[in-house]
Design a protein around this motif. Structure first.
Motif, PDB file in Angstrom:
ATOM      1  N   TRP A  93       0.814  -1.210   0.000  1.00 38.81           N
ATOM      2  CA  TRP A  93       0.000   0.000   0.000  1.00 38.81           C
ATOM      3  C   TRP A  93       0.856   1.273   0.000  1.00 38.81           C
ATOM      4  CZ3 TRP A  93      -5.204   0.489  -0.580  1.00 38.81           C
ATOM      5  CH2 TRP A  93      -5.920  -0.687  -0.587  1.00 38.81           C
ATOM      6  N   HIS A  94       2.172   1.136   0.044  1.00 41.13           N
ATOM      7  CA  HIS A  94       3.053   2.306   0.027  1.00 41.13           C
ATOM      8  C   HIS A  94       3.062   2.960  -1.351  1.00 41.13           C
ATOM      9  CE1 HIS A  94       5.687   1.583   3.784  1.00 41.13           C
ATOM     10  NE2 HIS A  94       4.484   1.077   3.967  1.00 41.13           N
ATOM     11  N   GLY A  95       3.384   4.246  -1.386  1.00 37.56           N
ATOM     12  CA  GLY A  95       3.519   4.970  -2.641  1.00 37.56           C
ATOM     13  C   GLY A  95       2.218   5.369  -3.297  1.00 37.56           C
ATOM     14  N   ARG A  96       1.109   5.263  -2.590  1.00 40.69           N
ATOM     15  CA  ARG A  96      -0.207   5.610  -3.149  1.00 40.69           C
ATOM     16  C   ARG A  96      -0.822   6.819  -2.449  1.00 40.69           C
ATOM     17  NH1 ARG A  96      -3.623   0.004  -3.535  1.00 40.69           N
ATOM     18  NH2 ARG A  96      -1.933  -1.412  -3.951  1.00 40.69           N
ATOM     19  N   ASN A  97      -0.060   7.514  -1.623  1.00 43.79           N
ATOM     20  CA  ASN A  97      -0.549   8.634  -0.816  1.00 43.79           C
ATOM     21  C   ASN A  97      -1.601   8.196   0.194  1.00 43.79           C
ATOM     22  OD1 ASN A  97       1.118  10.486  -2.075  1.00 43.79           O
ATOM     23  ND2 ASN A  97      -0.424  11.073  -3.569  1.00 43.79           N
ATOM     24  N   MET A  98      -1.591   6.914   0.550  1.00 41.53           N
ATOM     25  CA  MET A  98      -2.576   6.408   1.503  1.00 41.53           C
ATOM     26  C   MET A  98      -2.314   6.940   2.913  1.00 41.53           C
ATOM     27  SD  MET A  98      -4.567   4.953  -0.479  1.00 41.53           S
ATOM     28  CE  MET A  98      -5.728   4.481   0.760  1.00 41.53           C
ATOM     29  N   GLU A  99      -1.025   7.057   3.286  1.00 36.83           N
ATOM     30  CA  GLU A  99      -0.721   7.576   4.616  1.00 36.83           C
ATOM     31  C   GLU A  99      -1.274   8.984   4.769  1.00 36.83           C
ATOM     32  OE1 GLU A  99       1.544   6.224   2.539  1.00 36.83           O
ATOM     33  OE2 GLU A  99       2.825   4.821   3.651  1.00 36.83           O
ATOM     34  N   GLU A 100      -1.076   9.795   3.734  1.00 39.24           N
ATOM     35  CA  GLU A 100      -1.574  11.169   3.756  1.00 39.24           C
ATOM     36  C   GLU A 100      -3.101  11.194   3.845  1.00 39.24           C
ATOM     37  OE1 GLU A 100       0.711   9.922   1.729  1.00 39.24           O
ATOM     38  OE2 GLU A 100       2.411  11.299   1.589  1.00 39.24           O
ATOM     39  N   ALA A 101      -3.752  10.310   3.090  1.00 36.47           N
ATOM     40  CA  ALA A 101      -5.216  10.253   3.110  1.00 36.47           C
ATOM     41  C   ALA A 101      -5.729   9.823   4.484  1.00 36.47           C
ATOM     42  CB  ALA A 101      -5.720   9.302   2.023  1.00 36.47           C
ATOM     43  N   VAL A 102      -5.065   8.863   5.099  1.00 36.24           N
ATOM     44  CA  VAL A 102      -5.474   8.404   6.434  1.00 36.24           C
ATOM     45  C   VAL A 102      -5.329   9.536   7.448  1.00 36.24           C
ATOM     46  CG1 VAL A 102      -4.837   6.866   8.346  1.00 36.24           C
ATOM     47  CG2 VAL A 102      -5.018   5.952   6.017  1.00 36.24           C
ATOM     48  N   VAL A 103      -4.193  10.222   7.419  1.00 33.54           N
ATOM     49  CA  VAL A 103      -3.963  11.327   8.353  1.00 33.54           C
ATOM     50  C   VAL A 103      -5.017  12.410   8.160  1.00 33.54           C
ATOM     51  CG1 VAL A 103      -2.381  13.239   8.900  1.00 33.54           C
ATOM     52  CG2 VAL A 103      -1.513  10.892   8.722  1.00 33.54           C
ATOM     53  N   ARG A 104      -5.271  12.801   6.905  1.00 29.99           N
ATOM     54  CA  ARG A 104      -6.274  13.846   6.655  1.00 29.99           C
ATOM     55  C   ARG A 104      -7.661  13.417   7.121  1.00 29.99           C
ATOM     56  NH1 ARG A 104      -6.061  18.883   4.661  1.00 29.99           N
ATOM     57  NH2 ARG A 104      -8.023  18.647   5.739  1.00 29.99           N
ATOM     58  N   ASP A 148      13.080  14.813   4.372  1.00 25.48           N
ATOM     59  CA  ASP A 148      12.166  14.294   3.346  1.00 25.48           C
ATOM     60  C   ASP A 148      10.755  14.126   3.909  1.00 25.48           C
ATOM     61  OD1 ASP A 148      14.144  14.239   1.425  1.00 25.48           O
ATOM     62  OD2 ASP A 148      14.606  12.103   1.732  1.00 25.48           O
ATOM     63  N   GLU A 149      10.656  13.649   5.153  1.00 20.37           N
ATOM     64  CA  GLU A 149       9.341  13.511   5.770  1.00 20.37           C
ATOM     65  C   GLU A 149       8.712  14.871   6.043  1.00 20.37           C
ATOM     66  OE1 GLU A 149       9.164  10.974   9.188  1.00 20.37           O
ATOM     67  OE2 GLU A 149       9.492   9.171   8.005  1.00 20.37           O
ATOM     68  N   VAL A 150       9.533  15.847   6.415  1.00 16.94           N
ATOM     69  CA  VAL A 150       9.014  17.204   6.608  1.00 16.94           C
ATOM     70  C   VAL A 150       8.394  17.689   5.311  1.00 16.94           C
ATOM     71  CG1 VAL A 150       9.606  19.611   7.102  1.00 16.94           C
ATOM     72  CG2 VAL A 150      10.620  17.785   8.479  1.00 16.94           C
ATOM     73  N   SER A 151       9.104  17.525   4.200  1.00 14.73           N
ATOM     74  CA  SER A 151       8.596  17.954   2.886  1.00 14.73           C
ATOM     75  C   SER A 151       7.336  17.206   2.493  1.00 14.73           C
ATOM     76  CB  SER A 151       9.669  17.744   1.804  1.00 14.73           C
ATOM     77  OG  SER A 151      10.779  18.543   2.054  1.00 14.73           O
ATOM     78  N   ARG A 152       7.320  15.919   2.764  1.00 18.19           N
ATOM     79  CA  ARG A 152       6.155  15.091   2.433  1.00 18.19           C
ATOM     80  C   ARG A 152       4.900  15.618   3.132  1.00 18.19           C
ATOM     81  NH1 ARG A 152       5.579   8.959   4.658  1.00 18.19           N
ATOM     82  NH2 ARG A 152       3.507   8.529   3.849  1.00 18.19           N
ATOM     83  N   TRP A 153       4.994  15.920   4.416  1.00 20.98           N
ATOM     84  CA  TRP A 153       3.828  16.381   5.153  1.00 20.98           C
ATOM     85  C   TRP A 153       3.522  17.843   4.884  1.00 20.98           C
ATOM     86  CZ3 TRP A 153       0.806  12.696   6.231  1.00 20.98           C
ATOM     87  CH2 TRP A 153       1.317  11.429   6.491  1.00 20.98           C
ATOM     88  N   TYR A 193       9.209  17.537  14.595  1.00 19.25           N
ATOM     89  CA  TYR A 193       7.744  17.532  14.674  1.00 19.25           C
ATOM     90  C   TYR A 193       7.172  18.517  13.675  1.00 19.25           C
ATOM     91  CZ  TYR A 193       8.490  14.824  18.818  1.00 19.25           C
ATOM     92  OH  TYR A 193       8.888  13.837  19.678  1.00 19.25           O
ATOM     93  N   VAL A 194       6.134  18.075  12.977  1.00 19.20           N
ATOM     94  CA  VAL A 194       5.374  18.950  12.097  1.00 19.20           C
ATOM     95  C   VAL A 194       3.987  19.106  12.706  1.00 19.20           C
ATOM     96  CG1 VAL A 194       6.676  18.409   9.999  1.00 19.20           C
ATOM     97  CG2 VAL A 194       4.689  17.011  10.598  1.00 19.20           C
ATOM     98  N   TYR A 195       3.334  20.215  12.361  1.00 16.91           N
ATOM     99  CA  TYR A 195       2.002  20.475  12.895  1.00 16.91           C
ATOM    100  C   TYR A 195       1.129  21.078  11.805  1.00 16.91           C
ATOM    101  CZ  TYR A 195       2.814  25.479  12.945  1.00 16.91           C
ATOM    102  OH  TYR A 195       3.044  26.770  12.544  1.00 16.91           O
ATOM    103  N   MET A 196      -0.178  20.902  11.969  1.00 15.39           N
ATOM    104  CA  MET A 196      -1.151  21.516  11.071  1.00 15.39           C
ATOM    105  C   MET A 196      -2.116  22.328  11.922  1.00 15.39           C
ATOM    106  SD  MET A 196      -3.974  19.839   8.481  1.00 15.39           S
ATOM    107  CE  MET A 196      -2.793  19.256   7.274  1.00 15.39           C
ATOM    108  N   ASP A 197      -2.338  23.566  11.518  1.00 14.82           N
ATOM    109  CA  ASP A 197      -3.299  24.427  12.193  1.00 14.82           C
ATOM    110  C   ASP A 197      -4.694  23.944  11.820  1.00 14.82           C
ATOM    111  OD1 ASP A 197      -4.992  26.441  13.070  1.00 14.82           O
ATOM    112  OD2 ASP A 197      -3.712  28.066  12.372  1.00 14.82           O
ATOM    113  N   LEU A 198      -5.412  23.378  12.768  1.00 20.50           N
ATOM    114  CA  LEU A 198      -6.735  22.809  12.493  1.00 20.50           C
ATOM    115  C   LEU A 198      -7.858  23.829  12.598  1.00 20.50           C
ATOM    116  CD1 LEU A 198      -6.360  19.350  14.226  1.00 20.50           C
ATOM    117  CD2 LEU A 198      -6.055  19.935  11.818  1.00 20.50           C
ATOM    118  N   SER A 199      -7.517  25.059  12.950  1.00 18.24           N
ATOM    119  CA  SER A 199      -8.546  26.096  13.005  1.00 18.24           C
ATOM    120  C   SER A 199      -8.803  26.682  11.624  1.00 18.24           C
ATOM    121  CB  SER A 199      -8.128  27.207  13.971  1.00 18.24           C
ATOM    122  OG  SER A 199      -7.013  27.914  13.445  1.00 18.24           O
TER     123      SER A 199
END
Length: 191
Positions: free
Chosen positions: A108-119, A140-145, A163-169
């Motif tokens: 399942w790698h390489g399909r942007n599934m991790e990103e979809a799960v996180v979102r 590389d992981e920083v860039s990916r996220w 650590y990376v973060y997303m502003d959820l507001s």
């Protein structure tokens, strides 16, 4: 289609500095029609109830330090004087959604599934949260996220995670697919 099956345990007792202000969510990532097969992946996510701790007069330093999962490292990065730093708390939401782990089977790698799960987890469980946080191992992981809306809060270095973060507001962009007449046929998260 993949589905997320979440399980958790919540203490019946009133929360205090030792337990109750962090809810751990265990996520099984499954194919929709495969109830009896092994999941295609798993995730472990903590919902850190900062607002509730503040309402009880409990410092986030104490809450994070007492957690057996090692969340204490988040204290100096995201928290100051017992609450969320001003850089991360903009008045809309006060909780934190922390992704401790996320693993998918190799096929399942390489399909942007991790990103979809996180979102999807952020969309479903991030209401009332100021930020979503994820550990990263390298640049590389920083860039990916970064591609789905995360910003770097702490660079990884010398074998220590960053650590990376997303502003959820904020309302994050979505892709709208239209039919031949220009009507919105479906929407999906921008990946």
């Amino acid at each position: 289609m993949l589905v997320l099956k979440l399980s958790t345990e919540i203490p019946l007792a009133e929360p205090n500095a030792e337990f109750g202000f962090i809810t751990w969510l265990d996520v099984a990532i499954r194919e929709f029609d495969s109830q009896n097969r092994a999941p295609v992946g798993t995730a472990r996510v903590a919902l850190i109830h900062c607002g509730e701790a503040l309402n009880h007069g409990v410092s986030m330093h104490d809450v994070l330090d007492q957690d057996s999962e090692g969340l204490g490292v988040l204290d100096g990065i995201f928290f100051e004087d017992g609450s969320l730093k001003d850089d991360y708390g903009n008045g809309v939401g006060s909780d934190v959604l922390y992704f401790d782990s996320l693993e998918l089977r190799l096929d399942w790698h390489g399909r942007n599934m991790e990103e979809a799960v996180v979102r999807r987890i952020l969309d479903a469980w991030g209401q009332g949260c100021a930020i979503g946080v994820m550990p990263v191992k390298n640049a590389d992981e920083v860039s990916r996220w970064n591609m789905i809306g995360f910003d770097c809060a702490h660079e990884p270095s010398s074998g220590e995670p960053g650590y990376v973060y997303m502003d959820l507001s904020l309302k994050h962009p979505r892709i709208a697919q239209t039919d031949d007449d220009g009507h919105v046929a479906s929407t999906s998260t921008l990946l």
